[in-house]
Design a protein around this motif. Structure first.
Motif, PDB file in Angstrom:
ATOM      1  N   ARG A 281      -6.187  12.544  15.627  1.00  0.00           N
ATOM      2  CA  ARG A 281      -6.605  11.229  16.136  1.00  0.00           C
ATOM      3  C   ARG A 281      -6.143  10.109  15.222  1.00  0.00           C
ATOM      4  NH1 ARG A 281      -7.474  11.143  21.119  1.00  0.00           N
ATOM      5  NH2 ARG A 281      -8.884   9.373  20.926  1.00  0.00           N
ATOM      6  N   VAL A 282      -5.011  10.328  14.554  1.00  0.00           N
ATOM      7  CA  VAL A 282      -4.448   9.342  13.634  1.00  0.00           C
ATOM      8  C   VAL A 282      -2.970   9.159  13.943  1.00  0.00           C
ATOM      9  CG1 VAL A 282      -3.793   8.947  11.219  1.00  0.00           C
ATOM     10  CG2 VAL A 282      -6.090   9.770  11.764  1.00  0.00           C
ATOM     11  N   VAL A 283      -2.507   7.903  13.911  1.00  0.00           N
ATOM     12  CA  VAL A 283      -1.073   7.602  13.984  1.00  0.00           C
ATOM     13  C   VAL A 283      -0.680   6.980  12.648  1.00  0.00           C
ATOM     14  CG1 VAL A 283       0.741   6.234  15.086  1.00  0.00           C
ATOM     15  CG2 VAL A 283      -1.047   7.292  16.476  1.00  0.00           C
ATOM     16  N   ARG A 284       0.328   7.574  11.995  1.00  0.00           N
ATOM     17  CA  ARG A 284       0.760   7.086  10.692  1.00  0.00           C
ATOM     18  C   ARG A 284       2.264   6.907  10.685  1.00  0.00           C
ATOM     19  NH1 ARG A 284      -0.570  12.940   7.981  1.00  0.00           N
ATOM     20  NH2 ARG A 284       1.421  13.963   8.455  1.00  0.00           N
ATOM     21  N   ARG A 285       2.711   6.056   9.773  1.00  0.00           N
ATOM     22  CA  ARG A 285       4.155   5.912   9.571  1.00  0.00           C
ATOM     23  C   ARG A 285       4.484   6.192   8.116  1.00  0.00           C
ATOM     24  NH1 ARG A 285       6.720   2.003  11.963  1.00  0.00           N
ATOM     25  NH2 ARG A 285       5.146   1.036  13.268  1.00  0.00           N
ATOM     26  N   THR A 286       5.642   6.829   7.929  1.00  0.00           N
ATOM     27  CA  THR A 286       6.107   7.211   6.604  1.00  0.00           C
ATOM     28  C   THR A 286       7.539   6.733   6.447  1.00  0.00           C
ATOM     29  OG1 THR A 286       4.720   9.200   6.717  1.00  0.00           O
ATOM     30  CG2 THR A 286       6.402   9.126   4.991  1.00  0.00           C
ATOM     31  N   ALA A 287       7.763   5.897   5.428  1.00  0.00           N
ATOM     32  CA  ALA A 287       9.090   5.325   5.185  1.00  0.00           C
ATOM     33  C   ALA A 287       9.347   5.350   3.686  1.00  0.00           C
ATOM     34  CB  ALA A 287       9.162   3.898   5.729  1.00  0.00           C
ATOM     35  N   PRO A 288       9.862   6.447   3.158  1.00  0.00           N
ATOM     36  CA  PRO A 288       9.964   6.626   1.710  1.00  0.00           C
ATOM     37  C   PRO A 288      10.878   5.635   1.000  1.00  0.00           C
ATOM     38  CG  PRO A 288      10.186   8.723   2.863  1.00  0.00           C
ATOM     39  CD  PRO A 288      10.269   7.649   3.904  1.00  0.00           C
ATOM     40  N   ALA A 289      11.862   5.071   1.691  1.00  0.00           N
ATOM     41  CA  ALA A 289      12.826   4.213   0.999  1.00  0.00           C
ATOM     42  C   ALA A 289      12.273   2.802   0.790  1.00  0.00           C
ATOM     43  CB  ALA A 289      14.140   4.180   1.774  1.00  0.00           C
ATOM     44  N   HIS A 290      12.398   1.949   1.807  1.00  0.00           N
ATOM     45  CA  HIS A 290      12.021   0.548   1.624  1.00  0.00           C
ATOM     46  C   HIS A 290      10.957   0.079   2.606  1.00  0.00           C
ATOM     47  CE1 HIS A 290      16.466   0.231   0.222  1.00  0.00           C
ATOM     48  NE2 HIS A 290      15.690   0.646  -0.753  1.00  0.00           N
ATOM     49  N   GLY A 291      10.390   0.969   3.379  1.00  0.00           N
ATOM     50  CA  GLY A 291       9.502   0.545   4.444  1.00  0.00           C
ATOM     51  C   GLY A 291       8.037   0.590   4.081  1.00  0.00           C
ATOM     52  N   TRP A 292       7.217   0.470   5.103  1.00  0.00           N
ATOM     53  CA  TRP A 292       5.756   0.436   4.962  1.00  0.00           C
ATOM     54  C   TRP A 292       5.188   1.808   5.263  1.00  0.00           C
ATOM     55  CZ3 TRP A 292       1.633   1.203   8.360  1.00  0.00           C
ATOM     56  CH2 TRP A 292       0.401   0.680   7.968  1.00  0.00           C
TER      57      TRP A 292
ATOM     58  N   GLU B 280       5.627  -2.442  -5.710  1.00  0.00           N
ATOM     59  CA  GLU B 280       6.390  -2.738  -4.497  1.00  0.00           C
ATOM     60  C   GLU B 280       5.543  -2.523  -3.256  1.00  0.00           C
ATOM     61  OE1 GLU B 280      10.235  -0.882  -2.238  1.00  0.00           O
ATOM     62  OE2 GLU B 280      10.438  -1.419  -4.350  1.00  0.00           O
ATOM     63  N   GLN B 281       4.779  -1.427  -3.238  1.00  0.00           N
ATOM     64  CA  GLN B 281       3.938  -1.172  -2.080  1.00  0.00           C
ATOM     65  C   GLN B 281       2.840  -2.227  -1.960  1.00  0.00           C
ATOM     66  OE1 GLN B 281       4.411   0.734   0.326  1.00  0.00           O
ATOM     67  NE2 GLN B 281       2.483   1.068   1.374  1.00  0.00           N
ATOM     68  N   LYS B 282       2.275  -2.690  -3.087  1.00  0.00           N
ATOM     69  CA  LYS B 282       1.273  -3.741  -3.020  1.00  0.00           C
ATOM     70  C   LYS B 282       1.849  -4.997  -2.384  1.00  0.00           C
ATOM     71  CE  LYS B 282      -1.541  -2.435  -7.029  1.00  0.00           C
ATOM     72  NZ  LYS B 282      -1.941  -2.830  -8.404  1.00  0.00           N
ATOM     73  N   GLU B 283       3.070  -5.360  -2.787  1.00  0.00           N
ATOM     74  CA  GLU B 283       3.705  -6.532  -2.197  1.00  0.00           C
ATOM     75  C   GLU B 283       3.930  -6.334  -0.714  1.00  0.00           C
ATOM     76  OE1 GLU B 283       4.068  -9.298  -3.558  1.00  0.00           O
ATOM     77  OE2 GLU B 283       3.552  -8.717  -5.590  1.00  0.00           O
ATOM     78  N   GLU B 284       4.354  -5.121  -0.329  1.00  0.00           N
ATOM     79  CA  GLU B 284       4.586  -4.842   1.079  1.00  0.00           C
ATOM     80  C   GLU B 284       3.283  -4.892   1.870  1.00  0.00           C
ATOM     81  OE1 GLU B 284       6.573  -3.675   4.643  1.00  0.00           O
ATOM     82  OE2 GLU B 284       6.986  -4.831   2.847  1.00  0.00           O
ATOM     83  N   VAL B 285       2.198  -4.376   1.274  1.00  0.00           N
ATOM     84  CA  VAL B 285       0.891  -4.456   1.918  1.00  0.00           C
ATOM     85  C   VAL B 285       0.508  -5.909   2.141  1.00  0.00           C
ATOM     86  CG1 VAL B 285      -1.577  -4.118   1.493  1.00  0.00           C
ATOM     87  CG2 VAL B 285       0.003  -2.229   1.147  1.00  0.00           C
ATOM     88  N   ALA B 286       0.700  -6.738   1.110  1.00  0.00           N
ATOM     89  CA  ALA B 286       0.295  -8.136   1.222  1.00  0.00           C
ATOM     90  C   ALA B 286       1.075  -8.871   2.289  1.00  0.00           C
ATOM     91  CB  ALA B 286       0.484  -8.839  -0.129  1.00  0.00           C
ATOM     92  N   ALA B 287       2.381  -8.639   2.340  1.00  0.00           N
ATOM     93  CA  ALA B 287       3.209  -9.398   3.259  1.00  0.00           C
ATOM     94  C   ALA B 287       3.286  -8.798   4.637  1.00  0.00           C
ATOM     95  CB  ALA B 287       4.621  -9.543   2.688  1.00  0.00           C
TER      96      ALA B 287
END
Length: 289
Positions: free
Chosen positions: A35-46, A272-279
């Motif tokens: 019951r979860v949808v997730r995305r995984t982007a190891p390079a530059h994504g979210w 980097e992930q914190k910045e991506e989370v914020a933006a």
């Protein structure tokens, strides 16, 4: 938009943009696990959870499963929690599992044809599209001046999107003469009715002159020309009043819960992930209009 229509629009957003999420780029994998949808982007994504439909009996096990998934990949990630998600205590459960909550924002949306999009740019300011590496450099530079943080992640992500799926992203710069003073992005999701507004940063000397509002209108007209019906934004407390005056309606709240993999991720990757989370998760509305 009639506020009575907001629940139906929220349900449509949940179906198309969350439960039916699509990959953002070439390295992005979207998968439904229970019951979860997730995305995984190891390079530059979210990286994170975009939708869930959990109950009191299975919430903790689902949380543990996502932690195991991303920790095994050495990736910090976000659980993007909406105000109407169940169970009602999902936020406290995430905190108990080791997540840290970020500031709450407001999911807003509106039918493009009903928005007030007549804001004009100041004299001497023009809008140009971003299509190449030089433009991505300028977008990142504006972001750093507007928000005071490193934007190397944004440059890389924007270049990835412009290279792999240029029809699905619109990035623009506002130039005063030849000097970039504001930048904004829009993500178009094929197969849905929604275009998402992101970025929206203006450098300090040019705030309060209507550039942000003008860039909303500019992107909205592009979205409408490409067949999209709605705009959606994750609005900060600063941008919400501006967007309400343009005609967007608050639908629910959204709060990022961030998990940093208990130190298994390098500091640079965490930042980097914190910045991506914020933006990405927070929309990065304007510091001021």
């Amino acid at each position: 938009m009639n506020r009575a229509a907001a629940p139906a629009l929220l349900a449509l957003h949940d179906r198309e943009m969350r439960e039916g999420a699509r990959p953002d780029g070439p390295d992005d994998t979207v998968e439904r696990v229970g019951r979860v949808v997730r995305r995984t982007a190891p390079a530059h994504g979210w990286n994170g959870v975009v939708w869930s439909d959990l109950g009191e009996d299975d919430a903790d096990s689902a949380i543990a499963e996502q932690i195991a998934h991303y920790t095994a990949l050495n990736l910090p990630f976000e659980w993007k929690l909406y105000g109407h998600d169940l169970p009602p205590d999902l936020g406290p459960r995430l905190v108990a599992a080791g997540f840290t909550s970020e500031p709450e924002e407001t999911l807003m949306a509106g039918e493009i044809g009903r928005l007030t999009l007549d804001a004009e740019l100041p004299d001497g300011v023009r809008v140009v599209p971003v299509t190449d590496e030089a433009g991505a450099d300028q977008v990142a530079a504006v972001h750093e001046r507007a928000f005071g943080d490193d934007a190397s992640w944004l440059r890389r992500q924007l270049l990835d999107r412009l290279t792999a799926a240029p029809d699905d992203v619109v990035a623009v710069l506002a130039l005063a003469g030849d000097v970039p003073v504001s930048a904004a992005r829009m993500e178009l999701v094929p197969g849905t009715g929604f275009a998402g507004l992101w970025g929206g940063g203006t450098v300090p000397d040019w705030r309060g002159r209507g550039i942000y509002r003008a860039l909303v209108g500019h992107r909205a007209r592009i979205a409408a020309a490409r067949g999209y019906r709605y705009l959606q934004v994750d609005a900060s407390a600063q941008s919400r009043p501006i967007l309400e005056r343009l005609g967007l309606t608050p639908l629910t709240t959204t709060t990022p819960y961030v998990y940093e993999a208990s130190g298994r991720v390098s500091v640079s990757c965490q930042e980097e992930q914190k910045e991506e989370v914020a933006a990405r998760g927070g929309g990065r509305g304007p510091v001021t209009a």
